[in-house]
Scaffold this motif. Structure first.
Motif, mmCIF file in Angstrom:
data_model
loop_
_atom_site.group_PDB
_atom_site.id
_atom_site.type_symbol
_atom_site.label_atom_id
_atom_site.label_comp_id
_atom_site.label_asym_id
_atom_site.label_seq_id
_atom_site.Cartn_x
_atom_site.Cartn_y
_atom_site.Cartn_z
ATOM 1 N N HIS A 106 0.872 -1.186 0.000
ATOM 2 C CA HIS A 106 0.000 0.000 0.000
ATOM 3 C C HIS A 106 0.904 1.229 0.000
ATOM 4 C CE1 HIS A 106 0.980 -0.448 4.226
ATOM 5 N NE2 HIS A 106 0.378 0.670 4.570
ATOM 6 N N ASP A 143 5.944 4.257 5.032
ATOM 7 C CA ASP A 143 6.778 3.265 5.718
ATOM 8 C C ASP A 143 6.874 1.949 4.937
ATOM 9 O OD1 ASP A 143 4.021 3.257 6.512
ATOM 10 O OD2 ASP A 143 4.473 1.829 8.100
ATOM 11 N N HIS A 144 6.229 1.918 3.768
ATOM 12 C CA HIS A 144 6.325 0.760 2.868
ATOM 13 C C HIS A 144 6.854 1.172 1.494
ATOM 14 C CE1 HIS A 144 3.985 -1.840 5.657
ATOM 15 N NE2 HIS A 144 3.656 -0.634 6.101
ATOM 16 N N CYS A 189 0.872 -4.380 5.873
ATOM 17 C CA CYS A 189 0.328 -3.718 7.064
ATOM 18 C C CYS A 189 -1.068 -4.259 7.375
ATOM 19 C CB CYS A 189 0.263 -2.214 6.825
ATOM 20 S SG CYS A 189 0.885 -1.197 8.162
ATOM 21 N N HIS A 210 6.462 -5.320 12.435
ATOM 22 C CA HIS A 210 5.934 -3.977 12.209
ATOM 23 C C HIS A 210 4.740 -3.564 13.086
ATOM 24 C CE1 HIS A 210 5.058 -0.369 10.151
ATOM 25 N NE2 HIS A 210 4.172 -0.833 9.300
HETATM 26 FE FE FE2 Z 1 2.848 0.201 7.993
#
Ligand code: FE2
Ligand code: FE2
Length: 279
Positions: free
Chosen positions: A66, A70-71, A193, A250
């Protein structure tokens, strides 16, 4: 065919020499092919690869779970390492993903989406392949997205927002995607996530893909956004898939990780930076 999954970015590290960073990324090696799933926020990816004595040369494809920074933050560097590379993502990956500060609801939301534009990434060599439904995006590697969202089975994360009209509405991260990897035994599920809700994702695997057993569930489960009262149901669901390994990263959260560890014992692992899992 053997599959090796190495965690390149996680909030925590498996041993000294690695760098922890809020985010997720892993390298998937199968036969002669290797793929990157997510890229973390950007700093830890090159450092942890160097510690592992690995690089991205010969990378076949990048999958993105997504658009959150942070990805996706490591995407520019990753693309630069390989030149032309196919990047598989949901078409909503460049949404204006925002977050509100719950302590200051009057403050305008802050942008937490992909830090670079599609055009910029394309100029560096990214070739986007947008998928709004589940596909076998590489041999034996399924990009799982577009799943039904039962709100009762989704995490509660009202901080997330997207602009609509003159204001903001809750962001359900339409672009959320996971990977399902075939192995010689049951498949392995890797979550970025899991904004769609790990319970919804599992329901989708069972009802739409006919999967009733998983060798492993790895990655960001988002369980920190479920209530403690939801955890027994999650554990029950994991057991229903007779999972051999629960390797969390995570956004799982400490409390959920402890409970999973207590329940799964030897079948639990912290999927932290530097850890390799072989299937
Ligand atoms: Fe995340
Ligand atoms: Fe996210």
């Amino acid at each position: 065919m053997e599959t090796r999954i190495t965690i390149l970015c996680d909030n925590s590290i498996s041993r000294s020499g690695f760098v922890g960073e809020h985010g997720f990324s892993c390298l998937i090696e199968r036969g002669d092919e290797k793929y990157l799933f997510d890229t973390g926020p950007g700093r830890s990816l090159p450092l942890n690869l160097e510690t592992l004595n690995m690089d991205l040369k010969g990378l076949k494809r990048i999958f993105i779970s997504h658009g959150h920074y942070d990805h996706t933050g490591g995407l520019p560097w990753a693309v630069q390492q390989v030149g032309e590379i196919e990047v598989v993502a949901h078409p909503a990956v460049f949404s204006r993903h925002m977050v509100m500060d719950p302590a200051a609801p009057d403050k305008p939301p802050r942008y937490i989406g992909c830090p670079v534009s599609r055009e910029e990434l394309e100029r560096s060599g990214a070739i986007f392949r947008f998928m709004d439904h589940t596909v076998e995006a590489a041999p034996g590697v399924w990009f799982v997205t577009g799943i039904d969202r039962d709100p009762d089975k989704a995490p509660k994360d009202p901080r997330l927002a997207v602009p609509k009209g003159n204001g903001f509405v809750q962001d359900f991260i339409e672009d959320d995607a996971s990977l399902l990897i075939e192995t010689d035994g049951a498949p392995v599920l890797i979550l970025g996530c899991a904004h769609a809700g790990v319970l919804n994702i599992l329901e989708y695997l069972r009802t739409k893909m006919g999967i009733d057993r998983l060798r492993a569930i790895l990655g960001g489960t988002h369980l920190m956004f479920y209530g403690p009262e939801d955890l027994p149901g999650v554990i029950k669901e994991f057991e229903r898939f007779s999972v051999d390994l629960v390797g969390v990263s995570h956004c799982t959260g400490f409390q959920a990780a402890v409970e999973l560890s207590n329940h799964f014992g030897d079948r639990f692992a912290a999927a932290s930076a530097g850890k390799t899992f072989t299937f």
